[in-house]
Scaffold this active site. Structure first.
Site, short mmCIF file in Angstrom:
data_model
loop_
_atom_site.label_atom_id
_atom_site.label_comp_id
_atom_site.label_asym_id
_atom_site.label_seq_id
_atom_site.Cartn_x
_atom_site.Cartn_y
_atom_site.Cartn_z
N SER A 44 8.31 3.74 2.34
CA SER A 44 8.95 2.70 1.54
C SER A 44 10.45 2.85 1.64
O SER A 44 10.97 3.96 1.85
CB SER A 44 8.52 2.81 0.07
N TYR A 66 7.33 7.20 -7.76
CA TYR A 66 6.99 6.47 -6.53
C TYR A 66 7.96 6.84 -5.41
O TYR A 66 7.54 7.12 -4.28
CB TYR A 66 7.04 4.96 -6.80
#
Length: 256
Positions: A147, A160
């Site tokens: 990501s 995250y």
């Protein structure tokens, strides 16, 4: 005439977390290029429906498997059975992911555990179950899905970001150990894409405005725009590329 280095026709690909969302688009993209694809999820009905849909749309050979990516023993047993039934995958895409949002001072430890287990530990469990057989064969492609958050922090999603940063380093560590077996391990780190996980964000007018201002491309990415990079990393065109993290983010990480 030289063979096409991007040709993946006939190769067997397992894509985790592919019954819906970004993983489904990646699996469909591989199927469109002639790969035999194994769809993965936790619900048999959802997996079977996704497999039928991709098979009908592409004409590819598509099957499904269900297991909990956070359960190391279940991963091992199910992937042992998968290899016995289908053979050793040529391509593994570790895509399964989870997002939980809360201010850091309020983040529940159980949510931390869930995010790390789904986003990071699962990539280790699945890769550990598949790559020994790839090594024995002498070839394989592993693509981990990271990501933009592995490089850029944002409020309410510290766990995250930590998990995706771990995915990038896991990618490099795997590459260091596995390159000698002709296994290339790389990472694709998407920027902001219109996915199920990001529904709350792209439906927020203020956040949309921020994305358009912050991203040089001035828009969200579409999931189909990840397929080209995936195809490159799954094909012979990337035979000497390993341990890399390719950011597909519309230029977001290139500017301040």
């Amino acid at each position: 005439m030289a063979s096409n280095p991007f040709d993946i026709s006939g190769r067997l690909a397992l894509v985790t977390g592919s019954s819906r969302g970004l993983g489904n688009a990646l699996a469909r993209g591989l199927a469109e290029q002639g790969a035999k694809v194994i769809i993965h999820g936790r619900s048999r009905d959802t997996v079977d429906a996704a497999a039928r849909d991709i098979a009908n749309a592409t004409g590819a050979e598509v099957s499904g498997v269900t297991f909990d990516v956070t359960d190391a023993e279940e991963v091992r047993s199910q992937l042992t059975a998968l290899i016995e039934q289908h053979g050793v995958p040529d391509i593994l895409v570790n895509n399964a992911g989870l997002q939980r949002r809360a201010p850091f001072t309020e983040f529940d430890p159980e949510d931390w555990d869930a995010v790390l287990a789904t986003n990071l530990s699962s990539a280790f469990y699945v890769s550990r179950a598949i790559t020994p057989a790839m090594a024995e064969r002498g070839s394989g492609k592993v693509v981990n899905i990271g990501s933009v958050q592995s490089k850029l922090a944002r409020q309410t999603i510290a766990p995250y970001g930590a998990s995706k940063g771990g995915v990038v380093m896991l990618t490099q560590g795997m590459a260091a150990d596995l390159a000698r077996y002709n296994i290339q391990v790389n990472c694709i780190s998407p920027g902001y894409f219109r996915t199920d996980m990001n529904t709350a964000l792209w439906q927020d007018d203020d956040f949309n405005a921020w994305i358009e201002k912050r991203t040089p491309a001035a828009r969200w990415g579409e999931v189909e725009e990840l397929v080209g990079t995936l195809l490159y990393l799954c094909s012979n065109a990337s035979s000497f590329v390993s341990g890399q993290n390719i950011l597909v983010d519309g230029g977001m990480t290139s500017v301040v």
